[in-house]
Design a protein around this motif. Structure first.
Motif, short mmCIF file in Angstrom:
data_model
loop_
_atom_site.label_atom_id
_atom_site.label_comp_id
_atom_site.label_asym_id
_atom_site.label_seq_id
_atom_site.Cartn_x
_atom_site.Cartn_y
_atom_site.Cartn_z
N ARG A 36 0.81 -1.21 0.00
CA ARG A 36 0.00 0.00 0.00
C ARG A 36 0.85 1.27 0.00
O ARG A 36 0.52 2.25 -0.66
N PRO A 116 -4.00 5.20 8.13
CA PRO A 116 -5.38 4.71 8.11
C PRO A 116 -5.51 3.28 7.58
O PRO A 116 -6.23 2.46 8.17
N GLY A 117 -4.82 2.96 6.51
CA GLY A 117 -4.88 1.60 5.97
C GLY A 117 -4.27 0.58 6.90
O GLY A 117 -4.78 -0.53 7.08
N HIS A 118 -3.14 0.97 7.53
CA HIS A 118 -2.48 0.04 8.45
C HIS A 118 -3.36 -0.24 9.66
O HIS A 118 -3.50 -1.39 10.08
N VAL A 119 -3.96 0.80 10.21
CA VAL A 119 -4.83 0.62 11.36
C VAL A 119 -6.03 -0.27 10.98
O VAL A 119 -6.43 -1.14 11.76
N GLU A 120 -6.57 -0.07 9.80
CA GLU A 120 -7.68 -0.92 9.35
C GLU A 120 -7.22 -2.37 9.21
O GLU A 120 -7.96 -3.29 9.56
N ASP A 121 -6.00 -2.59 8.71
CA ASP A 121 -5.46 -3.95 8.60
C ASP A 121 -5.30 -4.59 9.98
O ASP A 121 -5.65 -5.76 10.17
N ARG A 123 -6.98 -3.84 12.68
CA ARG A 123 -8.33 -4.11 13.15
C ARG A 123 -8.89 -5.37 12.47
O ARG A 123 -9.42 -6.26 13.13
N HIS A 124 -8.74 -5.45 11.14
CA HIS A 124 -9.29 -6.57 10.38
C HIS A 124 -8.66 -7.91 10.77
O HIS A 124 -9.36 -8.91 10.91
N ASP A 128 -11.01 -7.42 15.09
CA ASP A 128 -12.35 -7.82 14.64
C ASP A 128 -12.69 -9.26 15.03
O ASP A 128 -13.85 -9.64 14.98
#
Length: 158
Positions: A36, A116-121, A123-124, A128
């Motif tokens: 990314r 933002p993308g790293h934090v979402e990764d 979390r995912h 989650d």
């Protein structure tokens, strides 16, 4: 010589699970972050640590401690990051024997874009799959083990 304290089946399962999750999770996060943003996970950690300082500067020795890298490895790592324009080194004004790593504007912008993308990764791939109670338990366990490890650097308990 005393008998080793072998792991019981539950401890063995927990240990093997821990080894596997850390290996898989960090490999996945590193792969996604690199694809990314061009940052490795180690690059990201350096940028985050430097970004927490109001002046975006930190002595190399302190940065090595906070990132978990040896001083030698960090020196090579910072050299690669300098080539990308994310950090630069300056002489330490308070101690001429040392140097300071400085987060550049380009490095900060790269971090802002990647975060933002790293934090979402994260979390995912991790949070989650856990309940709030499990997240609290994970926080408790990691704090407990990290505290013990930090209090006995390189040492063994008798």
């Amino acid at each position: 010589m005393t008998e080793p304290r072998w792991l019981d089946p539950q401890e063995q399962q927990a240990w093997q699970g821990f080894v596997k999750i850390t290996r898989l999770l960090f490999a996945r996060l590193d792969h996604e972050l690199t694809n990314r943003s061009g940052l490795s996970h180690s690059d990201y950690v350096v940028l985050v640590v430097l970004s927490t300082r109001s002046d975006r500067k930190m002595r190399m020795g302190t940065l090595a401690e906070l990132t978990g890298e040896s001083r030698s490895r960090l020196s090579h790592h910072i050299a690669r990051m300098e080539e990308s324009g994310w950090v630069r080194r300056e002489d330490d004004r308070t101690d001429r024997r040392g140097s300071v790593a400085v987060l550049t504007d380009a490095g900060f912008a790269t971090l802002e874009e990647a975060a933002p993308g790293h934090v979402e990764d994260v979390r995912h791939h991790l949070f989650d799959h856990l309940s709030r109670a499990e997240v609290q338990m994970l926080a408790t366990l990691t704090t407990k083990v990290n505290t013990a490890l930090e209090q006995s650097p390189g040492g063994r308990r008798a």
